[in-house]
Design a protein around this motif. Structure first.
Motif, mmCIF file in Angstrom:
data_model
loop_
_atom_site.group_PDB
_atom_site.id
_atom_site.type_symbol
_atom_site.label_atom_id
_atom_site.label_comp_id
_atom_site.label_asym_id
_atom_site.label_seq_id
_atom_site.Cartn_x
_atom_site.Cartn_y
_atom_site.Cartn_z
ATOM 1 N N THR A 110 0.865 -1.183 0.000
ATOM 2 C CA THR A 110 0.000 0.000 0.000
ATOM 3 C C THR A 110 0.899 1.229 0.000
ATOM 4 N N TYR A 111 0.563 2.212 -0.838
ATOM 5 C CA TYR A 111 1.332 3.449 -0.954
ATOM 6 C C TYR A 111 0.410 4.628 -0.679
ATOM 7 N N GLY A 112 0.920 5.662 -0.039
ATOM 8 C CA GLY A 112 0.141 6.828 0.347
ATOM 9 C C GLY A 112 0.043 6.797 1.862
ATOM 10 N N GLU A 113 -0.567 7.678 2.379
ATOM 11 C CA GLU A 113 -1.732 8.507 2.167
ATOM 12 C C GLU A 113 -1.263 9.861 1.664
ATOM 13 N N ILE A 114 -1.694 10.211 0.471
ATOM 14 C CA ILE A 114 -1.366 11.489 -0.147
ATOM 15 C C ILE A 114 -2.558 12.409 0.051
ATOM 16 N N ARG A 115 -2.321 13.589 0.614
ATOM 17 C CA ARG A 115 -3.393 14.569 0.815
ATOM 18 C C ARG A 115 -3.065 15.862 0.103
ATOM 19 N N ASN A 116 -4.063 16.373 -0.612
ATOM 20 C CA ASN A 116 -3.966 17.707 -1.212
ATOM 21 C C ASN A 116 -2.737 17.871 -2.100
ATOM 22 N N GLY A 117 -2.486 16.888 -2.929
ATOM 23 C CA GLY A 117 -1.351 16.956 -3.824
ATOM 24 C C GLY A 117 -1.111 15.626 -4.495
ATOM 25 N N SER A 118 0.119 15.426 -4.964
ATOM 26 C CA SER A 118 0.446 14.176 -5.644
ATOM 27 C C SER A 118 1.856 13.738 -5.273
ATOM 28 N N GLN A 119 2.129 12.468 -5.553
ATOM 29 C CA GLN A 119 3.447 11.907 -5.290
ATOM 30 C C GLN A 119 3.694 10.778 -6.278
ATOM 31 N N SER A 120 4.926 10.632 -6.718
ATOM 32 C CA SER A 120 5.281 9.502 -7.573
ATOM 33 C C SER A 120 6.468 8.781 -6.957
ATOM 34 N N THR A 121 6.582 7.515 -7.294
ATOM 35 C CA THR A 121 7.681 6.713 -6.775
ATOM 36 C C THR A 121 8.036 5.610 -7.759
ATOM 37 N N GLY A 122 9.308 5.306 -7.853
ATOM 38 C CA GLY A 122 9.755 4.181 -8.646
ATOM 39 C C GLY A 122 9.604 2.903 -7.833
ATOM 40 N N LEU A 123 9.158 1.845 -8.463
ATOM 41 C CA LEU A 123 8.958 0.560 -7.799
ATOM 42 C C LEU A 123 9.965 -0.449 -8.335
ATOM 43 N N SER A 124 10.326 -1.427 -7.511
ATOM 44 C CA SER A 124 11.380 -2.368 -7.879
ATOM 45 C C SER A 124 10.876 -3.589 -8.643
ATOM 46 N N LYS A 125 9.545 -3.726 -8.816
ATOM 47 C CA LYS A 125 8.981 -4.854 -9.564
ATOM 48 C C LYS A 125 7.786 -4.397 -10.374
ATOM 49 N N ASP A 126 7.439 -5.187 -11.366
ATOM 50 C CA ASP A 126 6.279 -4.863 -12.195
ATOM 51 C C ASP A 126 4.981 -5.083 -11.431
ATOM 52 N N VAL A 127 3.987 -4.272 -11.764
ATOM 53 C CA VAL A 127 2.679 -4.294 -11.113
ATOM 54 C C VAL A 127 1.722 -5.170 -11.922
ATOM 55 N N ARG A 128 1.008 -6.050 -11.225
ATOM 56 C CA ARG A 128 -0.029 -6.865 -11.860
ATOM 57 C C ARG A 128 -1.366 -6.119 -11.856
ATOM 58 N N SER A 129 -1.729 -5.515 -10.709
ATOM 59 C CA SER A 129 -2.989 -4.783 -10.607
ATOM 60 C C SER A 129 -2.877 -3.746 -9.500
ATOM 61 N N PHE A 130 -3.761 -2.738 -9.561
ATOM 62 C CA PHE A 130 -3.781 -1.706 -8.521
ATOM 63 C C PHE A 130 -5.172 -1.095 -8.447
ATOM 64 N N GLU A 131 -5.451 -0.482 -7.286
ATOM 65 C CA GLU A 131 -6.671 0.287 -7.087
ATOM 66 C C GLU A 131 -6.321 1.526 -6.294
ATOM 67 N N VAL A 132 -7.138 2.560 -6.422
ATOM 68 C CA VAL A 132 -6.961 3.776 -5.647
ATOM 69 C C VAL A 132 -8.175 3.927 -4.735
ATOM 70 N N CYS A 133 -7.915 4.375 -3.496
ATOM 71 C CA CYS A 133 -8.974 4.474 -2.486
ATOM 72 C C CYS A 133 -8.855 5.790 -1.730
ATOM 73 N N PHE A 134 -9.968 6.191 -1.116
ATOM 74 C CA PHE A 134 -9.954 7.283 -0.149
ATOM 75 C C PHE A 134 -9.509 6.705 1.191
ATOM 76 N N HIS A 135 -8.656 7.461 1.910
ATOM 77 C CA HIS A 135 -8.099 6.947 3.163
ATOM 78 C C HIS A 135 -7.882 8.099 4.137
#
Length: 90
Positions: free
Chosen positions: A51-76
């Motif tokens: 799980t990545y985040g919690e991002i509030r009132n803005g954005s963030q990016s990050t490099g990951l060390s493996k390929d992603v199969r699936s993802f979802e975005v949620c309010f938290h």
């Protein structure tokens, strides 16, 4: 992937970012008037998850060390997650 329920959160994955990382994740929250931020739940091709985040009132990016199969975005907020998008398969 954008998700809207009166306010908006977004997440995006690139499994070929060209930055030297195996993949790249971007998360954003656009509502400055509520307590909710954005988190992304990520399943990797090797079967692990994170799980990545919690991002509030803005954005963030990050490099990951493996390929992603699936993802979802949620309010938290704090320990509470609500209203997730459907799973996306990049």
């Amino acid at each position: 992937m954008s998700y809207w329920d009166g306010s908006k959160v977004e997440a995006q994955v690139d499994n070929n970012p060209g930055s030297g990382s195996a993949s790249w994740l971007w998360i954003a929250d656009y509502d400055k008037t509520d307590v909710w931020g954005a988190v992304a739940h990520v399943n990797f091709v090797d079967g692990s998850s994170a799980t990545y985040g919690e991002i509030r009132n803005g954005s963030q990016s990050t490099g990951l060390s493996k390929d992603v199969r699936s993802f979802e975005v949620c309010f938290h907020s704090g320990a509470t997650t609500r209203n997730c998008s459907g799973w996306v398969y990049p």
